[in-house]
Design a protein around this motif. Structure first.
Motif, short mmCIF file in Angstrom:
data_model
loop_
_atom_site.label_atom_id
_atom_site.label_comp_id
_atom_site.label_asym_id
_atom_site.label_seq_id
_atom_site.Cartn_x
_atom_site.Cartn_y
_atom_site.Cartn_z
N MET A 1 0.84 -1.19 0.00
CA MET A 1 0.00 0.00 0.00
C MET A 1 0.88 1.25 0.00
SD MET A 1 -2.94 -1.12 2.72
CE MET A 1 -3.77 0.41 2.82
N LYS A 2 0.52 2.19 -0.85
CA LYS A 2 1.26 3.44 -0.93
C LYS A 2 0.93 4.34 0.26
CE LYS A 2 1.26 3.96 -5.98
NZ LYS A 2 0.80 4.88 -7.05
N ASP A 3 1.90 5.16 0.65
CA ASP A 3 1.62 6.21 1.62
C ASP A 3 0.86 7.32 0.91
OD1 ASP A 3 2.73 5.05 3.92
OD2 ASP A 3 4.74 5.66 3.34
N TYR A 4 0.49 8.35 1.67
CA TYR A 4 -0.39 9.39 1.16
C TYR A 4 0.33 10.69 0.81
CZ TYR A 4 -4.55 6.80 2.64
OH TYR A 4 -5.54 5.87 2.78
N PHE A 5 -0.26 11.40 -0.14
CA PHE A 5 0.09 12.78 -0.46
C PHE A 5 -1.13 13.60 -0.03
CE2 PHE A 5 1.48 15.78 -4.19
CZ PHE A 5 1.58 16.83 -3.31
N GLY A 6 -1.01 14.36 1.06
CA GLY A 6 -2.13 15.15 1.57
C GLY A 6 -2.33 16.41 0.74
N ILE A 7 -3.52 16.56 0.19
CA ILE A 7 -3.87 17.72 -0.62
C ILE A 7 -4.89 18.55 0.16
CG2 ILE A 7 -4.92 18.52 -2.78
CD1 ILE A 7 -2.28 17.04 -3.21
N TYR A 8 -4.57 19.81 0.42
CA TYR A 8 -5.45 20.71 1.16
C TYR A 8 -5.72 21.94 0.29
CZ TYR A 8 -2.56 18.00 4.39
OH TYR A 8 -1.84 16.99 4.99
N ALA A 46 -3.16 7.42 9.90
CA ALA A 46 -2.78 6.64 11.08
C ALA A 46 -3.70 5.42 11.24
CB ALA A 46 -2.83 7.51 12.33
N SER A 47 -4.99 5.61 10.96
CA SER A 47 -5.93 4.48 11.09
C SER A 47 -5.65 3.39 10.05
CB SER A 47 -7.37 4.97 10.98
OG SER A 47 -7.71 5.27 9.63
N GLN A 48 -5.04 3.79 8.93
CA GLN A 48 -4.71 2.84 7.86
C GLN A 48 -3.27 2.33 7.97
OE1 GLN A 48 -7.16 1.88 5.54
NE2 GLN A 48 -8.35 3.01 7.07
N LYS A 49 -2.59 2.78 9.03
CA LYS A 49 -1.17 2.44 9.23
C LYS A 49 -0.31 2.87 8.04
CE LYS A 49 -2.05 -1.35 12.47
NZ LYS A 49 -3.08 -0.63 13.11
N ARG A 50 -0.60 4.08 7.58
CA ARG A 50 0.15 4.69 6.48
C ARG A 50 0.63 6.06 6.94
NH1 ARG A 50 -4.27 3.49 1.81
NH2 ARG A 50 -2.74 4.19 0.31
N THR A 85 -0.31 8.00 -2.89
CA THR A 85 -1.74 8.11 -3.21
C THR A 85 -2.24 9.47 -2.75
OG1 THR A 85 -2.09 5.73 -2.95
CG2 THR A 85 -4.03 7.14 -2.77
N PRO A 86 -2.76 10.29 -3.67
CA PRO A 86 -3.32 11.57 -3.23
C PRO A 86 -4.57 11.33 -2.39
CG PRO A 86 -3.41 11.36 -5.64
CD PRO A 86 -2.85 10.10 -5.10
N VAL A 87 -4.71 12.13 -1.35
CA VAL A 87 -5.90 12.03 -0.50
C VAL A 87 -6.37 13.44 -0.17
CG1 VAL A 87 -4.54 11.83 1.63
CG2 VAL A 87 -6.90 10.98 1.60
N LEU A 88 -7.69 13.65 -0.25
CA LEU A 88 -8.25 14.95 0.05
C LEU A 88 -9.65 14.81 0.59
CD1 LEU A 88 -9.14 16.71 -3.30
CD2 LEU A 88 -8.02 14.52 -3.24
N ILE A 89 -10.12 15.86 1.22
CA ILE A 89 -11.47 15.89 1.78
C ILE A 89 -12.44 16.29 0.68
CG2 ILE A 89 -12.98 16.94 3.51
CD1 ILE A 89 -10.70 15.33 4.79
N ASP A 90 -13.55 15.58 0.61
CA ASP A 90 -14.61 15.91 -0.35
C ASP A 90 -15.62 16.81 0.37
OD1 ASP A 90 -16.56 16.08 -2.25
OD2 ASP A 90 -17.06 13.95 -2.25
N PHE A 91 -15.56 18.11 0.07
CA PHE A 91 -16.41 19.07 0.76
C PHE A 91 -17.81 19.21 0.18
CE2 PHE A 91 -12.28 20.88 2.17
CZ PHE A 91 -12.50 20.73 3.52
N SER A 92 -18.08 18.57 -0.92
CA SER A 92 -19.40 18.75 -1.51
C SER A 92 -20.45 18.06 -0.64
CB SER A 92 -19.43 18.20 -2.93
OG SER A 92 -19.12 16.83 -2.93
N ASP A 93 -21.59 18.71 -0.53
CA ASP A 93 -22.70 18.08 0.19
C ASP A 93 -23.68 17.54 -0.84
OD1 ASP A 93 -24.26 20.19 -0.70
OD2 ASP A 93 -24.48 21.12 1.26
N PRO A 94 -24.72 16.84 -0.39
CA PRO A 94 -25.65 16.22 -1.36
C PRO A 94 -26.26 17.19 -2.36
CG PRO A 94 -26.03 15.33 0.83
CD PRO A 94 -25.05 16.46 0.99
N SER A 95 -26.38 18.47 -1.99
CA SER A 95 -26.98 19.43 -2.93
C SER A 95 -25.98 19.90 -3.98
CB SER A 95 -27.52 20.64 -2.16
OG SER A 95 -26.45 21.40 -1.63
#
Length: 194
Positions: A1-8, A46-50, A85-95
């Motif tokens: 498993m690849k470690d992460y690239f945090g995108i903010y 941390a929860s994914q041990k990455r 692996t790039p990782v980011l928060i998905d801020f879109s809501d259902p609308s």
């Protein structure tokens, strides 16, 4: 498993001076949104041990929407780290509010992971990102409504200004334009005509 690239990423708030980031650390000190994203991504890793050996913070150019230019900038940064692996928060809501279509498309192509924008404990209190954005949208509306009050403040300050260097005088007083920019001779001349 690849470690992460945090995108903010977040939007600028020019009228409070949020117009640039020097680096990720600086971004976390001036933007609660970026701080939230970083905390959530590090918790997830941390929860994914990455780990998160690379991270980058981006500030949109528009105050109310995601732009293709910043999506391209983020995609370019991700391409330089194919080992992560790039990782980011998905801020879109259902609308669909706050959805950044261009960024999402590019990140899906890059194999990114998206984390939900869930409320979390941040800075000693509960933080709900969606409510936070809605509050900022309301504040932006309130700020826009205060344009006439801002004009009166500037005109009052100019009564004591020297005849030359009036833009510099306002900047020294930290009385910026309504959009949070420094005064120049040109934008002050346009303001006074308005």
């Amino acid at each position: 498993m690849k470690d992460y690239f945090g995108i903010y990423w977040t939007y600028p708030v020019r009228w409070v001076g949020l117009t640039r980031f020097e680096d990720v650390f600086h971004a976390t000190t001036v933007s609660r949104t970026v701080r939230y994203q970083r905390v959530q991504i590090h918790r997830h890793a941390a929860s994914q041990k990455r780990s998160v050996p690379a991270e980058a913070a981006f500030l949109e150019t528009a105050a109310d929407r995601g732009t293709p230019e910043v999506a391209d900038e983020i995609a370019d940064a991700v391409r330089k780290r194919p080992d992560l692996t790039p990782v980011l928060i998905d801020f879109s809501d259902p609308s669909g509010w706050r959805r950044h279509h261009e960024l999402r498309e590019r990140m899906i192509s890059a194999g990114a992971e998206f984390l939900p924008a869930e409320p979390a404990f941040l800075d000693g209190q509960q933080f709900d990102p969606i409510q936070h954005f809605r509050s900022w949208a309301e504040r932006r509306g309130d700020h826009s409504g205060s344009k006439e009050e801002h004009r009166k403040t500037i005109l009052t300050a100019l009564r004591n200004a020297p005849l030359t260097g009036r833009a510099a005088y306002l900047n020294r007083l930290q009385l910026l334009t309504h959009t949070g920019k420094e005064w120049t001779t040109d934008n002050l001349r346009k303001f006074l005509k308005g």
